[in-house]
Design a protein around this motif. Structure first.
Motif, PDB file in Angstrom:
ATOM      1  N   LEU A 244       1.020  -1.188   0.087  1.00  0.00           N
ATOM      2  CA  LEU A 244      -0.155  -0.040  -0.003  1.00  0.00           C
ATOM      3  C   LEU A 244       0.777   1.270  -0.119  1.00  0.00           C
ATOM      4  O   LEU A 244       0.577   2.234  -0.638  1.00  0.00           O
ATOM      5  N   GLN A 245       1.968   1.235   0.775  1.00  0.00           N
ATOM      6  CA  GLN A 245       2.944   2.242   0.479  1.00  0.00           C
ATOM      7  C   GLN A 245       3.501   2.724  -0.848  1.00  0.00           C
ATOM      8  O   GLN A 245       3.465   3.959  -1.001  1.00  0.00           O
ATOM      9  N   ASN A 246       3.660   1.461  -1.590  1.00  0.00           N
ATOM     10  CA  ASN A 246       4.031   1.813  -2.933  1.00  0.00           C
ATOM     11  C   ASN A 246       2.951   2.514  -3.679  1.00  0.00           C
ATOM     12  O   ASN A 246       3.356   3.178  -4.546  1.00  0.00           O
ATOM     13  N   TRP A 247       1.696   2.025  -3.369  1.00  0.00           N
ATOM     14  CA  TRP A 247       0.597   2.528  -4.168  1.00  0.00           C
ATOM     15  C   TRP A 247       0.353   4.074  -4.110  1.00  0.00           C
ATOM     16  O   TRP A 247       0.205   4.911  -4.660  1.00  0.00           O
ATOM     17  N   LYS A 248       0.717   4.393  -2.618  1.00  0.00           N
ATOM     18  CA  LYS A 248       0.750   5.934  -2.038  1.00  0.00           C
ATOM     19  C   LYS A 248       1.555   6.656  -3.063  1.00  0.00           C
ATOM     20  O   LYS A 248       1.482   7.777  -3.322  1.00  0.00           O
ATOM     21  N   ARG A 249       2.763   6.118  -3.178  1.00  0.00           N
ATOM     22  CA  ARG A 249       3.967   6.942  -3.809  1.00  0.00           C
ATOM     23  C   ARG A 249       3.425   7.172  -5.287  1.00  0.00           C
ATOM     24  O   ARG A 249       3.731   8.121  -6.134  1.00  0.00           O
ATOM     25  N   ARG A 250       2.916   6.021  -5.844  1.00  0.00           N
ATOM     26  CA  ARG A 250       2.555   6.193  -7.132  1.00  0.00           C
ATOM     27  C   ARG A 250       1.555   7.224  -7.463  1.00  0.00           C
ATOM     28  O   ARG A 250       1.742   7.884  -8.506  1.00  0.00           O
ATOM     29  N   LEU A 251       0.574   7.361  -6.481  1.00  0.00           N
ATOM     30  CA  LEU A 251      -0.517   8.158  -6.719  1.00  0.00           C
ATOM     31  C   LEU A 251      -0.202   9.677  -6.528  1.00  0.00           C
ATOM     32  O   LEU A 251      -0.632  10.377  -7.209  1.00  0.00           O
ATOM     33  N   ASP A 252       1.252   9.778  -5.616  1.00  0.00           N
ATOM     34  CA  ASP A 252       1.482  11.043  -5.530  1.00  0.00           C
ATOM     35  C   ASP A 252       2.060  11.771  -6.892  1.00  0.00           C
ATOM     36  O   ASP A 252       2.230  13.038  -6.868  1.00  0.00           O
ATOM     37  N   VAL A 253       2.709  10.945  -7.601  1.00  0.00           N
ATOM     38  CA  VAL A 253       3.508  11.432  -8.787  1.00  0.00           C
ATOM     39  C   VAL A 253       2.649  11.466 -10.000  1.00  0.00           C
ATOM     40  O   VAL A 253       3.282  12.227 -10.865  1.00  0.00           O
ATOM     41  N   SER A 254       1.721  10.809 -10.227  1.00  0.00           N
ATOM     42  CA  SER A 254       0.935  10.784 -11.637  1.00  0.00           C
ATOM     43  C   SER A 254      -0.494  10.496 -11.573  1.00  0.00           C
ATOM     44  O   SER A 254      -0.870   9.960 -10.424  1.00  0.00           O
ATOM     45  N   SER A 255      -1.105  10.823 -12.531  1.00  0.00           N
ATOM     46  CA  SER A 255      -2.375  10.436 -12.524  1.00  0.00           C
ATOM     47  C   SER A 255      -2.926   9.186 -12.818  1.00  0.00           C
ATOM     48  O   SER A 255      -1.899   8.736 -13.474  1.00  0.00           O
ATOM     49  N   PRO A 256      -4.103   8.833 -12.772  1.00  0.00           N
ATOM     50  CA  PRO A 256      -4.405   7.474 -13.428  1.00  0.00           C
ATOM     51  C   PRO A 256      -3.987   7.191 -14.882  1.00  0.00           C
ATOM     52  O   PRO A 256      -3.678   6.317 -15.261  1.00  0.00           O
ATOM     53  N   MET A 257      -4.346   8.277 -15.424  1.00  0.00           N
ATOM     54  CA  MET A 257      -4.252   8.153 -17.074  1.00  0.00           C
ATOM     55  C   MET A 257      -2.822   8.341 -17.131  1.00  0.00           C
ATOM     56  O   MET A 257      -2.450   7.223 -18.298  1.00  0.00           O
ATOM     57  N   GLU A 258      -1.956   8.694 -16.515  1.00  0.00           N
ATOM     58  CA  GLU A 258      -0.496   8.742 -16.903  1.00  0.00           C
ATOM     59  C   GLU A 258       0.034   7.418 -16.365  1.00  0.00           C
ATOM     60  O   GLU A 258       0.862   6.714 -17.194  1.00  0.00           O
ATOM     61  N   ARG A 259      -0.313   6.799 -15.056  1.00  0.00           N
ATOM     62  CA  ARG A 259       0.229   5.619 -14.592  1.00  0.00           C
ATOM     63  C   ARG A 259       0.082   4.360 -15.720  1.00  0.00           C
ATOM     64  O   ARG A 259       0.727   3.691 -15.729  1.00  0.00           O
ATOM     65  N   PHE A 260      -1.210   4.329 -16.033  1.00  0.00           N
ATOM     66  CA  PHE A 260      -1.730   3.318 -16.996  1.00  0.00           C
ATOM     67  C   PHE A 260      -1.457   3.459 -18.429  1.00  0.00           C
ATOM     68  O   PHE A 260      -1.838   2.729 -19.218  1.00  0.00           O
ATOM     69  N   HIS A 261      -0.888   4.551 -18.725  1.00  0.00           N
ATOM     70  CA  HIS A 261      -0.489   4.986 -20.038  1.00  0.00           C
ATOM     71  C   HIS A 261      -1.794   4.861 -20.903  1.00  0.00           C
ATOM     72  O   HIS A 261      -1.832   4.343 -22.198  1.00  0.00           O
ATOM     73  N   LEU A 262      -2.747   5.588 -20.568  1.00  0.00           N
ATOM     74  CA  LEU A 262      -4.216   5.476 -20.976  1.00  0.00           C
ATOM     75  C   LEU A 262      -4.414   6.641 -21.910  1.00  0.00           C
ATOM     76  O   LEU A 262      -4.024   7.812 -21.645  1.00  0.00           O
ATOM     77  N   LYS A 263      -4.614   6.624 -23.593  1.00  0.00           N
ATOM     78  CA  LYS A 263      -4.952   7.641 -24.362  1.00  0.00           C
ATOM     79  C   LYS A 263      -6.588   7.797 -24.187  1.00  0.00           C
ATOM     80  O   LYS A 263      -6.702   9.060 -24.498  1.00  0.00           O
ATOM     81  N   TYR A 264      -7.217   6.911 -24.089  1.00  0.00           N
ATOM     82  CA  TYR A 264      -8.714   7.171 -23.855  1.00  0.00           C
ATOM     83  C   TYR A 264      -9.529   6.220 -22.705  1.00  0.00           C
ATOM     84  O   TYR A 264      -8.688   5.388 -22.246  1.00  0.00           O
ATOM     85  N   LEU A 265     -10.637   6.257 -22.563  1.00  0.00           N
ATOM     86  CA  LEU A 265     -11.159   5.367 -21.627  1.00  0.00           C
ATOM     87  C   LEU A 265     -12.494   4.662 -22.260  1.00  0.00           C
ATOM     88  O   LEU A 265     -12.885   5.184 -23.262  1.00  0.00           O
ATOM     89  N   TYR A 266     -12.970   3.780 -21.740  1.00  0.00           N
ATOM     90  CA  TYR A 266     -14.085   2.982 -22.272  1.00  0.00           C
ATOM     91  C   TYR A 266     -15.215   3.613 -21.546  1.00  0.00           C
ATOM     92  O   TYR A 266     -15.175   4.150 -20.217  1.00  0.00           O
ATOM     93  N   VAL A 267     -16.418   3.349 -21.930  1.00  0.00           N
ATOM     94  CA  VAL A 267     -17.808   3.936 -21.494  1.00  0.00           C
ATOM     95  C   VAL A 267     -18.040   3.106 -20.112  1.00  0.00           C
ATOM     96  O   VAL A 267     -18.346   3.792 -18.954  1.00  0.00           O
ATOM     97  N   THR A 268     -17.656   1.966 -20.059  1.00  0.00           N
ATOM     98  CA  THR A 268     -17.784   1.063 -18.855  1.00  0.00           C
ATOM     99  C   THR A 268     -16.720   1.465 -17.778  1.00  0.00           C
ATOM    100  O   THR A 268     -16.719   1.085 -16.765  1.00  0.00           O
ATOM    101  N   ASP A 269     -15.617   2.166 -17.943  1.00  0.00           N
ATOM    102  CA  ASP A 269     -14.675   2.588 -17.011  1.00  0.00           C
ATOM    103  C   ASP A 269     -15.507   3.869 -16.193  1.00  0.00           C
ATOM    104  O   ASP A 269     -15.558   3.510 -15.065  1.00  0.00           O
TER     105      ASP A 269
END
Length: 370
Positions: A57-82
């Motif tokens: 969980l501590q590693n997750w916290k550090r990931r959240l601090d430095v980037s957005s979910p779009m950036e962390r998952f390298h997403l260019k777009y989202l699905y409607v179901t997301d």
């Protein structure tokens, strides 16, 4: 070979454009008031990451601090179901994205059954052809070929299933697949969303609310497409596609068999946007959700959904704020805490432990809007 009278479409798996609804999984979570369902839990302090290694969980916290979910998952777009999944429990979705690899056999079985029913429905109208693809341009090319094959059917007031949709909504690019489009006896264009149910009963209101949001968003995107509000420039900007890239041999052969004289993705893109805007296709008039029992294929009931654009767009803005990193994920309200009873992440859920707030150990540093 396609049967006489049937169209050919490329399978979602081949196109990389599947937007399978997770309603079948959420139905598995719909509990009766007296339910004592339980699921096995792994070590709550660590979960497997994408590479198979544990993620604390501590590693997750550090990931959240430095980037957005779009950036962390390298997403260019989202699905409607997301976005519609956020309507169920945003924090559960965030845990599944950030700490993947903890699914249950029950979930897989329910999803498989739901997918089989959707496929059987589609095969009633279309023959599926698998077209090998090697690039993201080829993936989008088969989406365009499917759209081009379905437009004439819609123009002649026929019935189609698995229609791809895409467009920009509140600053984010969304893609999805509409289950079915057909015309009513009054000549109105109707969208029907199929939801399969493991048990022979209609879903709870929380599930219906999520489903209603999903079909409203489908209508909004489809209407924008046929009204010429979705542009090639927006598509290229968000997806980073290369329109000048030649189509792969399998995709090119399939396009030629369909009567399309094209060489590149840009050629197909031009055909699609011209066809959508010049075809005089109507906007969607009626939104309907059909709930079907998985085992017997009986219709359990239908829901006619009123289109509420402002409410839908307000929700999209709220959900997108999470993906852009402007706020932390939120859990369910107290009155919907029953959803936690079968959640795989209940033991580590900081929202649940904090009675509706994220504790300081998990709270990310929210980004400031520039």
């Amino acid at each position: 070979m396609a049967e006489t009278g049937k169209e050919e479409t490329v399978s979602p798996e081949a196109s990389g454009f599947s937007d399978l609804s997770d309603s079948e999984f959420l139905e598995f979570l719909d509990l009766d008031d007296d339910s004592n369902a339980s699921v096995s839990k792994a070590d709550p302090s660590e979960r497997p990451g994408k590479d198979g290694k544990s993620v604390s969980l501590q590693n997750w916290k550090r990931r959240l601090d430095v980037s957005s979910p779009m950036e962390r998952f390298h997403l260019k777009y989202l699905y409607v179901t997301d976005l519609s999944t956020q309507n169920w429990c945003e924090l559960q979705m965030a845990y599944e994205k950030e700490l993947p690899g903890f699914s249950t056999p029950e979930k897989a079985a329910v999803l498989d059954t739901g997918a089989s029913i959707h496929l059987a429905r589609e095969l009633e109208l279309h023959d599926l052809v698998t077209v090998p693809i090697t690039t993201k341009e080829d993936s989008w090319a088969v989406k365009f070929l499917n759209i081009l094959s379905m437009i004439p059917t819609l123009q002649s007031e026929g019935r189609i299933r698995e229609f791809p949709v895409f467009g920009e909504v509140e600053g984010v690019f969304l893609v999805g697949v509409i289950d079915e489009l057909h015309y009513t006896a009054k000549g109105e264009l109707e969208l029907t969303e199929l939801k399969t149910r493991r048990r022979p009963m209609l879903p709870l209101e929380a599930q219906k609310k999520k489903d209603c949001f999903q079909v409203r968003l489908y209508k909004y995107i489809f209407d924008a497409m046929v009204q010429g509000k979705v542009t090639p420039e927006s598509l290229i900007h968000h997806t980073k596609l290369c329109p000048d890239k030649p189509l792969g041999p399998s995709v090119l052969r399939h396009a030629q068999q369909g009567g399309f004289s094209v060489k590149t993705l840009g050629d197909l893109m031009e055909l699609v946007f011209l066809s959508l805007t010049l075809s005089d296709l109507p906007v969607i008039d009626v939104l309907k959700i059909e709930y079907i029992h998985q085992e017997t294929a009986t219709v359990l009931g239908t829901e006619i959904v009123a289109f509420e654009e402002k409410e839908m767009r307000d929700k999209v803005q709220h959900y997108v704020a999470y993906w852009m990193g402007y706020r932390e994920p939120q859990g369910v309200d107290v009155e919907e805490a029953w959803k936690c009873r079968t959640c795989n992440y209940a033991d580590i859920c900081e929202w649940r432990k904090g009675s509706g707030v994220l504790s300081s150990t998990l709270e990310p540093q929210t980004k400031k809007t520039k």
